[in-house]
Design a protein around this motif. Structure first.
Motif, PDB file in Angstrom:
ATOM      1  N   HIS A 196       0.851  -1.189   0.000  1.00 32.94           N
ATOM      2  CA  HIS A 196       0.000   0.000   0.000  1.00 32.94           C
ATOM      3  C   HIS A 196       0.887   1.239   0.000  1.00 32.94           C
ATOM      4  O   HIS A 196       2.036   1.202   0.433  1.00 32.94           O
ATOM      5  N   VAL A 197       0.364   2.360  -0.449  1.00 30.54           N
ATOM      6  CA  VAL A 197       1.159   3.585  -0.566  1.00 30.54           C
ATOM      7  C   VAL A 197       1.714   4.025   0.786  1.00 30.54           C
ATOM      8  O   VAL A 197       2.845   4.525   0.861  1.00 30.54           O
ATOM      9  N   ASN A 198       0.985   3.828   1.869  1.00 27.18           N
ATOM     10  CA  ASN A 198       1.502   4.210   3.181  1.00 27.18           C
ATOM     11  C   ASN A 198       2.708   3.369   3.574  1.00 27.18           C
ATOM     12  O   ASN A 198       3.677   3.884   4.131  1.00 27.18           O
ATOM     13  N   MET A 199       2.673   2.078   3.281  1.00 27.60           N
ATOM     14  CA  MET A 199       3.821   1.233   3.591  1.00 27.60           C
ATOM     15  C   MET A 199       5.000   1.588   2.685  1.00 27.60           C
ATOM     16  O   MET A 199       6.155   1.543   3.114  1.00 27.60           O
ATOM     17  N   LYS A 200       4.728   1.985   1.451  1.00 23.81           N
ATOM     18  CA  LYS A 200       5.809   2.432   0.570  1.00 23.81           C
ATOM     19  C   LYS A 200       6.477   3.685   1.114  1.00 23.81           C
ATOM     20  O   LYS A 200       7.698   3.822   1.077  1.00 23.81           O
ATOM     21  N   ILE A 201       5.674   4.615   1.647  1.00 18.61           N
ATOM     22  CA  ILE A 201       6.227   5.838   2.230  1.00 18.61           C
ATOM     23  C   ILE A 201       7.074   5.502   3.453  1.00 18.61           C
ATOM     24  O   ILE A 201       8.174   6.039   3.625  1.00 18.61           O
ATOM     25  N   LEU A 202       6.585   4.619   4.309  1.00 20.83           N
ATOM     26  CA  LEU A 202       7.349   4.234   5.504  1.00 20.83           C
ATOM     27  C   LEU A 202       8.640   3.525   5.129  1.00 20.83           C
ATOM     28  O   LEU A 202       9.690   3.758   5.742  1.00 20.83           O
ATOM     29  N   ASN A 203       8.605   2.659   4.116  1.00 22.50           N
ATOM     30  CA  ASN A 203       9.821   1.987   3.665  1.00 22.50           C
ATOM     31  C   ASN A 203      10.810   2.987   3.077  1.00 22.50           C
ATOM     32  O   ASN A 203      12.015   2.881   3.293  1.00 22.50           O
ATOM     33  N   THR A 204      10.302   3.962   2.327  1.00 23.23           N
ATOM     34  CA  THR A 204      11.174   4.988   1.763  1.00 23.23           C
ATOM     35  C   THR A 204      11.823   5.807   2.870  1.00 23.23           C
ATOM     36  O   THR A 204      13.019   6.106   2.821  1.00 23.23           O
ATOM     37  N   TYR A 205      11.046   6.160   3.875  1.00 16.32           N
ATOM     38  CA  TYR A 205      11.576   6.900   5.024  1.00 16.32           C
ATOM     39  C   TYR A 205      12.666   6.097   5.728  1.00 16.32           C
ATOM     40  O   TYR A 205      13.737   6.624   6.035  1.00 16.32           O
ATOM     41  N   ALA A 206      12.407   4.829   5.950  1.00 17.51           N
ATOM     42  CA  ALA A 206      13.376   3.999   6.670  1.00 17.51           C
ATOM     43  C   ALA A 206      14.656   3.799   5.861  1.00 17.51           C
ATOM     44  O   ALA A 206      15.750   3.915   6.407  1.00 17.51           O
ATOM     45  N   ILE A 207      14.516   3.551   4.577  1.00 21.06           N
ATOM     46  CA  ILE A 207      15.696   3.237   3.774  1.00 21.06           C
ATOM     47  C   ILE A 207      16.441   4.487   3.343  1.00 21.06           C
ATOM     48  O   ILE A 207      17.633   4.629   3.588  1.00 21.06           O
ATOM     49  N   LEU A 208      15.750   5.414   2.685  1.00 20.63           N
ATOM     50  CA  LEU A 208      16.443   6.579   2.138  1.00 20.63           C
ATOM     51  C   LEU A 208      16.862   7.569   3.218  1.00 20.63           C
ATOM     52  O   LEU A 208      18.020   7.969   3.294  1.00 20.63           O
ATOM     53  N   VAL A 209      15.929   7.964   4.050  1.00 24.19           N
ATOM     54  CA  VAL A 209      16.237   9.007   5.024  1.00 24.19           C
ATOM     55  C   VAL A 209      17.091   8.452   6.152  1.00 24.19           C
ATOM     56  O   VAL A 209      18.222   8.897   6.376  1.00 24.19           O
ATOM     57  N   LEU A 210      16.573   7.463   6.867  1.00 23.37           N
ATOM     58  CA  LEU A 210      17.299   6.959   8.024  1.00 23.37           C
ATOM     59  C   LEU A 210      18.542   6.160   7.621  1.00 23.37           C
ATOM     60  O   LEU A 210      19.619   6.356   8.178  1.00 23.37           O
ATOM     61  N   GLY A 211      18.395   5.280   6.653  1.00 18.37           N
ATOM     62  CA  GLY A 211      19.555   4.507   6.193  1.00 18.37           C
ATOM     63  C   GLY A 211      20.611   5.379   5.544  1.00 18.37           C
ATOM     64  O   GLY A 211      21.808   5.196   5.762  1.00 18.37           O
ATOM     65  N   GLY A 212      20.179   6.347   4.756  1.00 23.84           N
ATOM     66  CA  GLY A 212      21.124   7.254   4.112  1.00 23.84           C
ATOM     67  C   GLY A 212      21.858   8.120   5.118  1.00 23.84           C
ATOM     68  O   GLY A 212      23.069   8.327   5.011  1.00 23.84           O
ATOM     69  N   ILE A 213      21.149   8.650   6.113  1.00 17.29           N
ATOM     70  CA  ILE A 213      21.786   9.462   7.158  1.00 17.29           C
ATOM     71  C   ILE A 213      22.777   8.620   7.950  1.00 17.29           C
ATOM     72  O   ILE A 213      23.888   9.065   8.246  1.00 17.29           O
ATOM     73  N   ASN A 214      22.393   7.409   8.291  1.00 20.76           N
ATOM     74  CA  ASN A 214      23.287   6.531   9.030  1.00 20.76           C
ATOM     75  C   ASN A 214      24.559   6.266   8.220  1.00 20.76           C
ATOM     76  O   ASN A 214      25.664   6.302   8.752  1.00 20.76           O
ATOM     77  N   MET A 215      24.401   6.012   6.933  1.00 18.50           N
ATOM     78  CA  MET A 215      25.553   5.750   6.078  1.00 18.50           C
ATOM     79  C   MET A 215      26.449   6.991   5.972  1.00 18.50           C
ATOM     80  O   MET A 215      27.674   6.897   6.058  1.00 18.50           O
ATOM     81  N   LEU A 216      25.853   8.182   5.820  1.00 18.90           N
ATOM     82  CA  LEU A 216      26.645   9.403   5.701  1.00 18.90           C
ATOM     83  C   LEU A 216      27.408   9.721   6.987  1.00 18.90           C
ATOM     84  O   LEU A 216      28.558  10.176   6.930  1.00 18.90           O
ATOM     85  N   THR A 217      26.798   9.500   8.140  1.00 15.80           N
ATOM     86  CA  THR A 217      27.526   9.761   9.382  1.00 15.80           C
ATOM     87  C   THR A 217      28.668   8.779   9.570  1.00 15.80           C
ATOM     88  O   THR A 217      29.728   9.149  10.071  1.00 15.80           O
ATOM     89  N   ARG A 218      28.472   7.544   9.142  1.00 21.15           N
ATOM     90  CA  ARG A 218      29.571   6.569   9.218  1.00 21.15           C
ATOM     91  C   ARG A 218      30.725   6.988   8.309  1.00 21.15           C
ATOM     92  O   ARG A 218      31.893   6.892   8.689  1.00 21.15           O
ATOM     93  N   VAL A 219      30.404   7.452   7.107  1.00 23.19           N
ATOM     94  CA  VAL A 219      31.439   7.931   6.189  1.00 23.19           C
ATOM     95  C   VAL A 219      32.177   9.118   6.813  1.00 23.19           C
ATOM     96  O   VAL A 219      33.405   9.219   6.731  1.00 23.19           O
ATOM     97  N   PHE A 220      31.434  10.013   7.447  1.00 24.28           N
ATOM     98  CA  PHE A 220      32.037  11.174   8.094  1.00 24.28           C
ATOM     99  C   PHE A 220      33.044  10.747   9.162  1.00 24.28           C
ATOM    100  O   PHE A 220      34.161  11.264   9.230  1.00 24.28           O
ATOM    101  N   PHE A 221      32.656   9.780  10.008  1.00 29.45           N
ATOM    102  CA  PHE A 221      33.558   9.326  11.068  1.00 29.45           C
ATOM    103  C   PHE A 221      34.776   8.600  10.502  1.00 29.45           C
ATOM    104  O   PHE A 221      35.878   8.721  11.025  1.00 29.45           O
TER     105      PHE A 221
END
Length: 138
Positions: free
Chosen positions: A18-43
């Protein structure tokens, strides 16, 4: 980064969710996963000595706050995806036909409002991460 983008492509091209689950998956992967990856690269860049800062201590705490917030947000994925499924159950009569984007927006907002203070408590060693993990699992 490629696996994150590939996963998002598959999520949005498939019609299984469903579109709501797609939005939640996008939030988890792109936003949270991407931020986590960028902070690891920074460190890693700091550890390798590629970047030198005048006062590194002033920079580390905000970056750790962002990293912990992203990591806890990913950790809470099970909770807010379950809440989305509960909303689907609650509005079962017309959930597939009506787009209730507000459900995913409220869940993302709640996740952020809960995650950031908890991350701050963990950084300041007020809250034990292992005890919190056990509480989330329960």
């Amino acid at each position: 980064a490629i696996s994150i983008l590939l996963f998002e492509y598959v999520v949005w091209k498939s019609n299984a969710l469903h579109v709501n689950m797609k939005i939640l998956n996008t939030y988890a992967i792109l936003v949270l996963g991407g931020i986590n990856m960028l902070t690891r690269v920074f460190f890693v860049i700091i550890e390798l000595g590629a970047i030198h800062f005048e006062d590194l201590a002033d920079l580390i705490v905000p970056v750790h706050l962002v990293k912990y917030s992203a990591w806890l947000g990913i950790y809470h994925y099970v909770v807010y995806s379950t809440a989305e499924r509960y909303a689907a159950f609650h509005y079962a009569a017309d959930y597939e036909n009506k787009r209730r984007i507000w459900i995913s927006a409220v869940l993302i907002l709640m996740n952020t409002l809960i995650t950031v203070p908890i991350a701050l408590l963990m950084i300041q060693d007020i809250l034990n991460g292992a005890a919190y993990s056990a509480a989330v699992c329960v």
